[in-house]
Design a protein around this motif. Structure first.
Motif, PDB file in Angstrom:
ATOM      1  N   UNK A 290       0.836  -1.201   0.000  1.00  0.00           N
ATOM      2  CA  UNK A 290       0.000   0.000   0.000  1.00  0.00           C
ATOM      3  C   UNK A 290       0.871   1.251   0.000  1.00  0.00           C
ATOM      4  N   UNK A 291       2.004   1.131  -0.644  1.00  0.00           N
ATOM      5  CA  UNK A 291       2.909   2.252  -0.874  1.00  0.00           C
ATOM      6  C   UNK A 291       3.796   1.859  -2.054  1.00  0.00           C
ATOM      7  N   UNK A 292       3.548   2.473  -3.205  1.00  0.00           N
ATOM      8  CA  UNK A 292       4.253   2.064  -4.422  1.00  0.00           C
ATOM      9  C   UNK A 292       5.756   2.224  -4.304  1.00  0.00           C
ATOM     10  N   UNK A 293       6.204   3.302  -3.686  1.00  0.00           N
ATOM     11  CA  UNK A 293       7.637   3.580  -3.576  1.00  0.00           C
ATOM     12  C   UNK A 293       8.320   2.561  -2.664  1.00  0.00           C
ATOM     13  N   UNK A 294       7.657   2.214  -1.571  1.00  0.00           N
ATOM     14  CA  UNK A 294       8.211   1.219  -0.663  1.00  0.00           C
ATOM     15  C   UNK A 294       8.235  -0.152  -1.320  1.00  0.00           C
ATOM     16  N   UNK A 295       7.178  -0.490  -2.031  1.00  0.00           N
ATOM     17  CA  UNK A 295       7.118  -1.805  -2.663  1.00  0.00           C
ATOM     18  C   UNK A 295       8.171  -1.953  -3.753  1.00  0.00           C
ATOM     19  N   UNK A 296       8.359  -0.916  -4.547  1.00  0.00           N
ATOM     20  CA  UNK A 296       9.407  -0.954  -5.581  1.00  0.00           C
ATOM     21  C   UNK A 296      10.780  -1.062  -4.924  1.00  0.00           C
ATOM     22  N   UNK A 297      11.016  -0.308  -3.853  1.00  0.00           N
ATOM     23  CA  UNK A 297      12.305  -0.366  -3.168  1.00  0.00           C
ATOM     24  C   UNK A 297      12.575  -1.724  -2.551  1.00  0.00           C
ATOM     25  N   UNK A 298      11.521  -2.345  -1.973  1.00  0.00           N
ATOM     26  CA  UNK A 298      11.709  -3.647  -1.347  1.00  0.00           C
ATOM     27  C   UNK A 298      11.932  -4.746  -2.380  1.00  0.00           C
ATOM     28  N   UNK A 299      11.235  -4.683  -3.505  1.00  0.00           N
ATOM     29  CA  UNK A 299      11.340  -5.749  -4.510  1.00  0.00           C
ATOM     30  C   UNK A 299      12.554  -5.591  -5.416  1.00  0.00           C
ATOM     31  N   UNK A 300      12.945  -4.352  -5.726  1.00  0.00           N
ATOM     32  CA  UNK A 300      14.021  -4.123  -6.690  1.00  0.00           C
ATOM     33  C   UNK A 300      15.258  -3.482  -6.077  1.00  0.00           C
ATOM     34  N   UNK A 301      15.186  -3.118  -4.811  1.00  0.00           N
ATOM     35  CA  UNK A 301      16.333  -2.492  -4.170  1.00  0.00           C
ATOM     36  C   UNK A 301      16.444  -1.017  -4.520  1.00  0.00           C
ATOM     37  N   UNK A 302      17.441  -0.380  -3.967  1.00  0.00           N
ATOM     38  CA  UNK A 302      17.628   1.047  -4.211  1.00  0.00           C
ATOM     39  C   UNK A 302      17.964   1.325  -5.663  1.00  0.00           C
ATOM     40  N   UNK A 303      18.614   0.376  -6.329  1.00  0.00           N
ATOM     41  CA  UNK A 303      18.913   0.554  -7.750  1.00  0.00           C
ATOM     42  C   UNK A 303      17.622   0.641  -8.557  1.00  0.00           C
ATOM     43  N   UNK A 304      16.671  -0.229  -8.229  1.00  0.00           N
ATOM     44  CA  UNK A 304      15.408  -0.242  -8.954  1.00  0.00           C
ATOM     45  C   UNK A 304      14.550   0.974  -8.671  1.00  0.00           C
ATOM     46  N   UNK A 305      14.509   1.410  -7.408  1.00  0.00           N
ATOM     47  CA  UNK A 305      13.685   2.565  -7.079  1.00  0.00           C
ATOM     48  C   UNK A 305      14.260   3.836  -7.695  1.00  0.00           C
ATOM     49  N   UNK A 306      15.578   3.906  -7.805  1.00  0.00           N
ATOM     50  CA  UNK A 306      16.197   5.051  -8.493  1.00  0.00           C
ATOM     51  C   UNK A 306      15.815   5.062  -9.974  1.00  0.00           C
ATOM     52  N   UNK A 307      15.811   3.873 -10.595  1.00  0.00           N
ATOM     53  CA  UNK A 307      15.417   3.776 -12.001  1.00  0.00           C
ATOM     54  C   UNK A 307      13.968   4.201 -12.189  1.00  0.00           C
ATOM     55  N   UNK A 308      13.096   3.786 -11.265  1.00  0.00           N
ATOM     56  CA  UNK A 308      11.676   4.135 -11.360  1.00  0.00           C
ATOM     57  C   UNK A 308      11.467   5.627 -11.168  1.00  0.00           C
ATOM     58  N   UNK A 309      12.185   6.219 -10.221  1.00  0.00           N
ATOM     59  CA  UNK A 309      12.082   7.664 -10.010  1.00  0.00           C
ATOM     60  C   UNK A 309      12.576   8.428 -11.242  1.00  0.00           C
ATOM     61  N   UNK A 310      13.665   7.947 -11.841  1.00  0.00           N
ATOM     62  CA  UNK A 310      14.191   8.605 -13.042  1.00  0.00           C
ATOM     63  C   UNK A 310      13.166   8.562 -14.172  1.00  0.00           C
ATOM     64  N   UNK A 311      12.490   7.417 -14.308  1.00  0.00           N
ATOM     65  CA  UNK A 311      11.483   7.274 -15.355  1.00  0.00           C
ATOM     66  C   UNK A 311      10.318   8.237 -15.126  1.00  0.00           C
ATOM     67  N   UNK A 312       9.815   8.296 -13.895  1.00  0.00           N
ATOM     68  CA  UNK A 312       8.691   9.180 -13.586  1.00  0.00           C
ATOM     69  C   UNK A 312       9.090  10.644 -13.745  1.00  0.00           C
ATOM     70  N   UNK A 313      10.278  10.990 -13.250  1.00  0.00           N
ATOM     71  CA  UNK A 313      10.735  12.380 -13.353  1.00  0.00           C
ATOM     72  C   UNK A 313      10.937  12.795 -14.802  1.00  0.00           C
ATOM     73  N   UNK A 314      11.560  11.928 -15.596  1.00  0.00           N
ATOM     74  CA  UNK A 314      11.809  12.283 -16.995  1.00  0.00           C
ATOM     75  C   UNK A 314      10.504  12.426 -17.769  1.00  0.00           C
ATOM     76  N   UNK A 315       9.490  11.630 -17.410  1.00  0.00           N
ATOM     77  CA  UNK A 315       8.195  11.741 -18.087  1.00  0.00           C
ATOM     78  C   UNK A 315       7.533  13.076 -17.771  1.00  0.00           C
ATOM     79  N   UNK A 316       7.544  13.456 -16.483  1.00  0.00           N
ATOM     80  CA  UNK A 316       6.966  14.747 -16.096  1.00  0.00           C
ATOM     81  C   UNK A 316       7.749  15.890 -16.737  1.00  0.00           C
ATOM     82  N   UNK A 317       9.061  15.734 -16.801  1.00  0.00           N
ATOM     83  CA  UNK A 317       9.895  16.761 -17.412  1.00  0.00           C
ATOM     84  C   UNK A 317       9.568  16.927 -18.889  1.00  0.00           C
TER      85      UNK A 317
END
Length: 398
Positions: A290-317
């Motif tokens: 029930x927290x997308x950021x926590x779930x991504x971090x737990x399943x993919x690690x900090x490397x994965x959550x950084x990749x997901x944040x980069x994707x979301x940020x670049x899309x908004x940009x």
């Protein structure tokens, strides 16, 4: 484009008796996706507009795929294969959008089709509420997944109503229907996403007074329509809400423990539910974060959550860059892109309380963002000087 529009229309119908039916194990939305992929490939190899998505979105997405496979291979969890179809689905959506969405009018039609489909899903929610279902999920089959999509659609339609001259009645009806259904679903995360989107809409509205009046009218309607069980959930008086909150706090603590013990590659894609049993010692606690950021971090690690944040940020940009060009030249394109920004702003806040990292409305926004800059440049800016020269030569020959 016909099959692409059909695929978009079928997005909200996860749990519909007819529209979610499967043929030889393949659902209707996957059949439409396969057909849209074939059309996109034909367009690509027959000298169409080509692959117009920008590298600023594609590279972060490839990074996300790399993190998925790295986490899967290094953790060696067969359950992670169940998550792969989700990545395959969003890859198909991103690929087909990058080829077929080559003009503003096609983006406009996509938003119309998706809004119409969500209106039908919202009618199912109203029907279930009238039949006594406490937390209806409509054709989504889950109230939380429905609520975040409906909040997205409500904000999208309100913004399109404010900035578009066409279909104003349709967009206002869509806003009222979807926003009311968010309340009926009883999802606190969905309601929060809608509130944030409305505030962002007011902040960005050209006429602050009109924007404030619209929000006041919407809030007045909410207080009239909001069911008693929804008020009890927000106030903490509802027993189910109290139990849900207690469980979520325990699951969040377990999620942070997973990140602490597996900081680089995580516990593996799709393994969050299973791991909560190990960390909390109860099968009843096998639930999403029930927290997308926590779930991504737990399943993919900090490397994965950084990749997901980069994707979301670049899309908004990308959407912001497109708006900076379109706002001075074309109000129609501006309306579509601005509406997506308003809608997705609430989505990212709602994702703090819901596990919605794979929901199709998010990936549809990312797909449109990936082509938005090139579409704006193609439809607004004049052609390069070389083309002007060729045009003059042709005129001289005439």
């Amino acid at each position: 484009m016909f099959f692409y529009y059909i695929m978009i229309f079928l997005f909200p119908f996860h749990d519909h008796p007819i529209l979610s039916a499967s043929i030889f194990g393949v659902t209707t939305v996957k059949i439409a996706g396969i057909a849209a992929t074939i059309v996109a490939l034909m367009n690509l190899f027959q000298g169409g507009n080509g692959f117009i998505a920008t590298r600023k979105v594609i590279i972060p997405y490839l990074f996300c795929l790399f993190c998925y496979f790295a986490s899967y291979l290094l953790n060696d969890t067969t359950l992670s294969l169940e998550v792969f179809p989700r990545f395959l689905s969003v890859s198909v959506l991103l690929f087909t959008s990058s080829i077929l969405l080559d003009s503003y009018i096609k983006i406009w039609k996509v938003l119309l089709v998706f809004s119409a489909a969500m209106n039908i899903s919202s009618l199912y929610v109203v029907k279930q509420h009238l039949y006594g279902v406490i937390r209806p999920g409509g054709t989504f089959g889950d109230s939380n997944f429905y609520a975040i999509a409906a909040a997205f659609t409500a904000a999208l339609c309100l913004s399109l109503w404010a900035y578009q001259k066409k279909y104003k009645i349709f967009f206002m009806i869509s806003f009222i229907l979807n926003s009311s259904s968010v309340l009926l679903s009883g999802s606190r995360g969905g309601c929060l996403a809608l509130i944030v989107s409305l505030l962002y809409f007011w902040y960005k509205h050209r006429n602050k007074l009109i924007g404030a009046l619209l929000i006041c009218l919407a809030c007045g309607a909410f207080f009239v329509l909001i069911p008693n069980n929804m008020l009890e959930r927000f106030e903490g008086e509802d027993y189910g809400a109290r139990v849900s909150t207690e469980h979520r706090l325990k699951i969040i603590a377990a999620g942070f423990d997973m990140i602490q013990k597996n900081p680089v590659i995580g516990v593996g894609p799709g393994m969050f539910k299973i791991e909560t049993i190990k960390y909390l010692g109860s099968e009843k606690m096998a639930k999403m974060a029930h927290n997308s950021y926590l779930e991504v971090g737990a399943e993919f690690g900090m490397l994965g959550v950084c990749a997901w944040f980069c994707l979301c940020y670049s899309s908004i940009r990308q959407l912001h860059d497109s708006l900076r060009i379109a706002s001075k030249e074309d109000e129609k394109i501006f309306a579509c892109l601005h509406s997506l920004l308003v809608a997705v702003s609430g989505y990212f806040i709602g994702a703090l309380f819901l596990s919605v990292e794979y929901e199709k409305v998010l990936w549809l926004t990312i797909s449109i963002a990936s082509v938005s800059v090139n579409i704006v440049l193609k439809e607004i800016l004049p052609p390069p000087p070389r083309l002007h020269k060729e045009y003059r030569l042709n005129e001289d020959k005439r």
